[in-house]
Design an enzyme around this catalytic site. Structure first.
Site, short mmCIF file in Angstrom:
data_model
loop_
_atom_site.label_atom_id
_atom_site.label_comp_id
_atom_site.label_asym_id
_atom_site.label_seq_id
_atom_site.Cartn_x
_atom_site.Cartn_y
_atom_site.Cartn_z
N GLU A 1 -21.95 -90.84 79.04
CA GLU A 1 -23.42 -90.94 79.14
C GLU A 1 -24.05 -89.57 78.93
OE1 GLU A 1 -25.31 -93.59 82.00
OE2 GLU A 1 -26.22 -91.80 82.88
N THR B 1 -29.72 -92.16 78.55
CA THR B 1 -30.61 -92.62 79.62
C THR B 1 -32.07 -92.58 79.18
OG1 THR B 1 -30.87 -90.47 80.66
CG2 THR B 1 -29.01 -91.82 81.41
N HIS C 1 -30.76 -96.83 76.94
CA HIS C 1 -31.25 -97.38 78.21
C HIS C 1 -32.74 -97.68 78.03
CE1 HIS C 1 -27.99 -95.54 81.05
NE2 HIS C 1 -27.49 -95.90 79.88
N HIS D 1 -27.67 -101.80 96.09
CA HIS D 1 -28.86 -101.03 95.71
C HIS D 1 -29.60 -100.65 97.00
CE1 HIS D 1 -32.99 -100.35 94.27
NE2 HIS D 1 -32.36 -99.84 93.22
P1 FAD Z 1 -32.96 -104.45 89.56
O1 FAD Z 1 -31.75 -105.12 89.03
O2 FAD Z 1 -34.28 -105.09 89.26
O3 FAD Z 1 -32.77 -104.30 91.13
C1 FAD Z 1 -33.70 -103.54 91.91
C2 FAD Z 1 -33.74 -104.09 93.33
O4 FAD Z 1 -34.38 -105.38 93.34
C3 FAD Z 1 -32.35 -104.34 93.93
O5 FAD Z 1 -32.44 -104.08 95.31
C4 FAD Z 1 -32.10 -105.81 93.67
O6 FAD Z 1 -31.17 -106.37 94.59
C5 FAD Z 1 -33.51 -106.38 93.83
N1 FAD Z 1 -33.74 -107.58 93.00
C6 FAD Z 1 -33.44 -107.68 91.68
N2 FAD Z 1 -33.83 -108.89 91.23
C7 FAD Z 1 -34.40 -109.55 92.28
C8 FAD Z 1 -35.01 -110.80 92.45
N3 FAD Z 1 -35.12 -111.65 91.42
N4 FAD Z 1 -35.48 -111.14 93.67
C9 FAD Z 1 -35.40 -110.28 94.72
N5 FAD Z 1 -34.82 -109.05 94.62
C10 FAD Z 1 -34.34 -108.69 93.42
N6 FAD Z 1 -32.96 -95.31 85.86
C11 FAD Z 1 -33.78 -94.86 84.89
O7 FAD Z 1 -34.97 -94.65 85.12
N7 FAD Z 1 -33.30 -94.63 83.61
C12 FAD Z 1 -32.00 -94.84 83.27
O8 FAD Z 1 -31.61 -94.59 82.13
C13 FAD Z 1 -31.12 -95.35 84.29
N8 FAD Z 1 -29.83 -95.62 84.00
C14 FAD Z 1 -29.02 -96.20 84.97
C15 FAD Z 1 -27.73 -96.57 84.63
C16 FAD Z 1 -26.89 -97.14 85.58
C17 FAD Z 1 -25.50 -97.56 85.20
C18 FAD Z 1 -27.36 -97.32 86.92
C19 FAD Z 1 -26.45 -97.89 87.97
C20 FAD Z 1 -28.67 -96.96 87.25
C21 FAD Z 1 -29.52 -96.41 86.29
N9 FAD Z 1 -30.84 -96.07 86.58
C22 FAD Z 1 -31.65 -95.57 85.60
C23 FAD Z 1 -31.36 -96.21 87.96
C24 FAD Z 1 -32.08 -97.56 88.16
O9 FAD Z 1 -33.22 -97.63 87.35
C25 FAD Z 1 -32.50 -97.62 89.65
O10 FAD Z 1 -31.35 -97.71 90.46
C26 FAD Z 1 -33.51 -98.69 90.00
O11 FAD Z 1 -33.94 -98.47 91.35
C27 FAD Z 1 -33.00 -100.12 89.93
O12 FAD Z 1 -32.84 -100.53 88.65
P2 FAD Z 1 -32.07 -101.91 88.33
O13 FAD Z 1 -32.16 -102.12 86.90
O14 FAD Z 1 -30.75 -101.93 88.99
O15 FAD Z 1 -33.06 -102.94 89.11
#
Ligand code: FAD
Length: 286
Positions: free
Chosen positions: A17, A48, A76, A147
């Site tokens: 990455e 990212t 991303h 998370h």
């Molecule tokens: P989600 O999957 O939407 O989850 C967020 C929260 O909401 C979780 O607690 C989940 O359990 C909850 N949730 C999800 N769906 C629902 C639902 N339908 N109902 C109720 N609760 C729900 N951030 C950046 O800004 N840029 C990047 O390039 C980036 N790259 C990343 C790469 C990886 C591999 C990882 C692990 C993280 C990365 N992040 C990045 C960080 C990420 O954006 C944050 O961790 C963010 O807070 C959550 O994103 P997510 O896509 O996991 O969210």
């Protein structure tokens, strides 16, 4: 090439990455570092989007550059601060530029941001939209230690299930420092019927600034074995780098040995770290 085909292949995959620069004047050096990592011919590389202090401005350009260098890129894309129109235009741009892989993310909620009138709340909404747009392989993020916003692991896994039903084809994990945490998490996914491939995200911790950051954001359980390295070598950059690479290497070998086929290294724009890790496991991934 679609990343899902790489991950599902016979050969173990090793990917890296990189992140875009914070400021325009650093673009050249980030492109150079990215090109150096690309020379290692990893299975793919991800770029990212506005994470870790980098901007989102250059994600597409860096991904296109990787493609031109012969490495399959993942761009991303996060949605929390975007409108539907923004996302549509981003997807159009990515498609026009030949990018086939997106890691669909919600993004962290900026401090003080009003949650009223948001057009996206969760990554699954973005995932569904990308699926409906068509033509992309879609990955998503997952968290072996939950998370931070999730009330418990059952709720976290339930949201991953929704993400997968919305079109997410594989999950890449947040960093972890104890492989048993990943194995337990995978068992919970299996029990919940979430059966897409999981890519293990490994962070080689090579300097004190990283350690501080990890400890401050940490949901991650930091094993004694890891903490001892940090205590002993945290003030000695060269020793810490060597120890961090060795620790990550051991984690990676154990993951492959236990049947995990895909490892993604958070190489933090450091070609030397990426190269050292790849060298350490060259026969294992041959
Ligand atoms: P989600 O999957 O939407 O989850 C967020 C929260 O909401 C979780 O607690 C989940 O359990 C909850 N949730 C999800 N769906 C629902 C639902 N339908 N109902 C109720 N609760 C729900 N951030 C950046 O800004 N840029 C990047 O390039 C980036 N790259 C990343 C790469 C990886 C591999 C990882 C692990 C993280 C990365 N992040 C990045 C960080 C990420 O954006 C944050 O961790 C963010 O807070 C959550 O994103 P997510 O896509 O996991 O969210």
């Amino acid at each position: 090439m679609k990343v899902i085909d790489v991950i599902k292949g016979e050969k173990p995959s090793l990917s890296f990455e990189v992140f875009p620069p914070k400021t325009d004047d650093k673009l050249e050096s980030v492109l150079e570092a990215t090109a150096e990592i690309a020379k290692l011919k990893p299975s793919y590389m991800s770029v990212t989007y506005g994470a870790g202090g980098g901007t989102s401005k250059y994600t597409t350009d860096i991904a296109v550059n990787l493609k031109n260098l012969g490495v399959t890129p993942i761009a991303h894309l996060s949605c929390i601060s975007s409108t539907k129109a923004d996302i549509k235009s981003k997807l159009t741009e990515l498609k026009e530029k030949g990018i086939e892989n997106i890691l669909a993310l919600r993004g962290d909620i900026p401090q003080g941001m009003s949650l009223d009138h948001l057009e996206y709340h969760y990554a699954s909404e973005l995932t569904k939209e990308i699926r409906d747009f068509g033509g992309f392989c879609i990955g998503g993020a997952c968290y072996p230690e939950n998370h931070p916003e999730s009330p418990n692991s059952a709720a976290d896994i339930e949201s991953l299930k929704i993400k997968v039903e919305s079109g997410c084809e594989y999950l890449t994990t947040q960093m972890f420092f104890d492989n048993n945490i990943l194995y337990n998490f995978m068992y919970r996914l299996y029990r919940a019927g979430v059966n897409v491939p999981v890519v293990a995200g490994i962070m080689p911790v090579t300097n004190p600034a990283q350690i501080k950051r990890i400890c401050s954001i940490s949901q991650q359980a930091l094993p004694q074995r890891f903490l001892r390295l940090v205590d002993r070598y945290g003030d000695n950059p060269k020793a810490m780098k060597q120890a961090g690479i060795a620790y990550a290497t051991e984690q990676i070998i154990d993951l492959y040995a236990n049947g995990l086929n895909a490892v993604h290294v958070y190489s933090m724009n450091k070609p030397d770290v990426a190269e050292a890790i790849q060298k350490n496991i060259s026969e294992i991934i041959a």
